[in-house]
Enzyme design. Structure first.
Site, PDB file in Angstrom:
ATOM      1  N   ARG A 100       0.847  -1.183   0.000  1.00  0.00           N
ATOM      2  CA  ARG A 100       0.000   0.000   0.000  1.00  0.00           C
ATOM      3  C   ARG A 100       0.883   1.233   0.000  1.00  0.00           C
ATOM      4  O   ARG A 100       2.039   1.185   0.414  1.00  0.00           O
ATOM      5  CB  ARG A 100      -0.917   0.026   1.221  1.00  0.00           C
ATOM      6  CG  ARG A 100      -0.197   0.209   2.551  1.00  0.00           C
ATOM      7  CD  ARG A 100      -1.192   0.523   3.664  1.00  0.00           C
ATOM      8  NE  ARG A 100      -0.598   0.540   4.976  1.00  0.00           N
ATOM      9  CZ  ARG A 100       0.019   1.592   5.527  1.00  0.00           C
ATOM     10  NH1 ARG A 100       0.164   2.714   4.832  1.00  0.00           N
ATOM     11  NH2 ARG A 100       0.501   1.529   6.742  1.00  0.00           N
ATOM     12  N   ASP A 198       9.572   8.616  11.341  1.00  0.00           N
ATOM     13  CA  ASP A 198       8.338   8.399  10.571  1.00  0.00           C
ATOM     14  C   ASP A 198       8.082   9.633   9.696  1.00  0.00           C
ATOM     15  O   ASP A 198       8.810   9.873   8.747  1.00  0.00           O
ATOM     16  CB  ASP A 198       7.203   8.086  11.558  1.00  0.00           C
ATOM     17  CG  ASP A 198       5.984   7.499  10.885  1.00  0.00           C
ATOM     18  OD1 ASP A 198       5.746   7.800   9.720  1.00  0.00           O
ATOM     19  OD2 ASP A 198       5.236   6.765  11.554  1.00  0.00           O
TER      20      ASP A 198
HETATM   21 CA    CA Z   1       4.178   7.494   8.211  1.00  0.00          CA
END
Ligand code: CA
Length: 291
Positions: A100, A198
């Site tokens: 994804r 992240d």
């Molecule tokens: Ca992320």
């Protein structure tokens, strides 16, 4: 330095995998996503009323589109959503059913970049793609595991990029005219005990802000050195973006996905969106220039 005021909860803890905040200056709303709920969320942070756009598959990233609505990376490729019918711009065949799209962002010239990851996080299965304004998507980097944060330097000549398991923020030389990248090199390494890098954003002074999954913090780096720490009451912050009328507020998304029952009880705010006033401004979000 530590940031003076603690984070405040702007949006309650409803998201499974809250991600991808981007300030939509047109409407004065925060656009963000719940990846695993296949939702794009548009929140008026003052009220905080949220408009929910349901999309046909898992959503990895969203960005405002100059011609109206948004461009989004859904599970299978690039789509236009909102302000008119939802439609696919292009499929990305390489993505495949086991993958994804994950994080994405527009570069200053209005190209939309987004990368993929395998649902099982298989090493090297993902890639980074660039969607040009003419609707063509190109694979620009393969062998990626969890494609994540992107940001461009103030002079537009460097692209910063995170493939999470590397535990690094890397830099590429960036060609603004063509969107080509080259000369990859690491600029920041994050020790394992501080969490996994992240989502990423850059402020108006060139400081890089990175959300640390598993680290309960957002870090600011200046010239490769840790400069400031925002501590959060949740272990899984996912991404951050500057917003507010003056772009002097930092919005941080978070996730409850993957937490144990005990962790969820200990972190009742997991999945919330937080706001801090870090004392530095951000930059207006770049918008997708394509049709
Ligand atoms: Ca992320």
């Amino acid at each position: 330095m530590a940031i003076g005021d603690g984070p405040e909860v702007v949006i309650g803890p409803g998201a499974r995998l809250g991600e991808g905040p981007v300030w939509d200056a047109r409407s004065g709303r925060l656009a963000w996503i719940d990846v695993l709920s296949s939702q794009i969320l548009l929140t008026d942070v003052a009220t905080p009323q949220t408009e929910v756009i349901e999309v046909p598959s898992h959503v990895g990233a969203v960005a405002p589109r100059a011609a109206g609505g948004f461009v989004a990376a859904l599970q299978d490729g690039f789509w236009v959503v909102g302000d008119g019918p939802t439609r696919r711009i292009t499929s990305v065949a390489e993505a495949g059913p086991s993958l994804r799209f994950n994080d994405g962002k527009c570069d200053p010239a209005g190209r939309f970049w987004a990368g993929t990851m395998a649902y099982d996080e298989k090493p090297g299965a993902g890639a980074l793609y660039r969607l040009d304004p003419d609707g063509r998507a190109s694979l620009v980097l393969d062998g990626v595991t969890i494609s994540n944060g992107l940001a461009w330097s103030l002079d537009g000549l460097t692209m910063y990029y995170i493939d999470t398991p590397t535990r690094r923020i890397d830099a590429f030389s960036f060609s603004p005219g063509t969107g080509e990248i080259s000369d990859r090199r690491p600029v920041i390494s994050i020790p394992a005990e501080l969490g996994l890098p992240d989502g990423l954003t850059i402020d108006a002074e060139g400081g890089l802000w990175v959300a640390l999954w598993g680290g309960a913090a957002v870090h600011r780096y200046v010239d490769g050195r840790l400069d400031a720490v925002v501590t959060l009451p949740v272990s899984q912050p996912t991404s951050c973006a500057f917003g507010g009328e003056n772009l002097d507020e930092l919005y941080v998304t978070s996730a409850r996905e993957g937490l144990s029952l005990e962790q969820r009880e200990a972190q009742p705010l997991a999945g919330a969106v937080f706001r801090v006033r870090p004392g530095v401004r951000g930059l207006p979000a770049a918008v997708f220039a394509g049709a």
